[in-house]
Scaffold this active site. Sequence first.
Site, mmCIF file in Angstrom:
data_model
loop_
_atom_site.group_PDB
_atom_site.id
_atom_site.type_symbol
_atom_site.label_atom_id
_atom_site.label_comp_id
_atom_site.label_asym_id
_atom_site.label_seq_id
_atom_site.Cartn_x
_atom_site.Cartn_y
_atom_site.Cartn_z
ATOM 1 C CB CYS A 38 -0.974 -0.040 1.175
ATOM 2 S SG CYS A 38 -2.388 1.080 1.004
ATOM 3 C CG HIS A 95 -2.942 -3.525 3.765
ATOM 4 N ND1 HIS A 95 -1.983 -2.866 4.491
ATOM 5 C CD2 HIS A 95 -3.638 -2.568 3.092
ATOM 6 C CE1 HIS A 95 -2.088 -1.566 4.283
ATOM 7 N NE2 HIS A 95 -3.079 -1.357 3.434
ATOM 8 C CD GLU A 143 -0.068 -5.896 5.849
ATOM 9 O OE1 GLU A 143 -0.460 -4.714 5.905
ATOM 10 O OE2 GLU A 143 0.267 -6.447 4.767
#
Length: 203
Positions: A82, A177, A179
Amino acid sequence: MAGNTRVGVLALQGDVREHAALLAGLGADVVLVRRREELASVDGLVLPGGESSVIDKLSRIFGIQGPIRERIAAGLPVYGTCAGLILLADTVLDGIDGQESFGGMDVEVRRNAFGRQTESFETELDVPVLGERAVRATFIRAPIVERVGSHVDVLASLADGTIVAVEQGSLLGTSFHPEVDGETRFHERFLEKARAFAGVGAR
């Protein structure tokens, strides 16, 4: 797994803890990077999501912008998610006045291309280099890649062709994202690059 590969997460602003926890879970030795000495100790660096303009300003305040650029130019593996993708881009099409990037990846990126945070969304992406299983991708005020250079590989696009994952040599970037979704394959790919970089003694 990653063994004792030492990698950093740029810890100036953004979702630092999520990246650090995921990398540690993959067996990496994780360093939170704010200073030149910490950067010098790692064989790879993650640029987390957050506010690209804020991370840019803080990198200059902490005196680490130049060293990051130098290490990228020397081949340091870097993964940007991002805002991190924005920071890796050679060209930011709609940055705020005075905004800079670390650069290194021959792409043009547009910030906040999907609008406000309320317009964030999730989808599944085909990413052939990561195998047949689709990637669950969360987009939060995400950038998009509007142009890629001849040495940049497009790893994933949305159904309309919008480019959202790119790779150029030791550099990896995603608009989304992984994660936050427990998706580890991009980080595993990054760690493979860091292991190879460490193996040639290039720290």
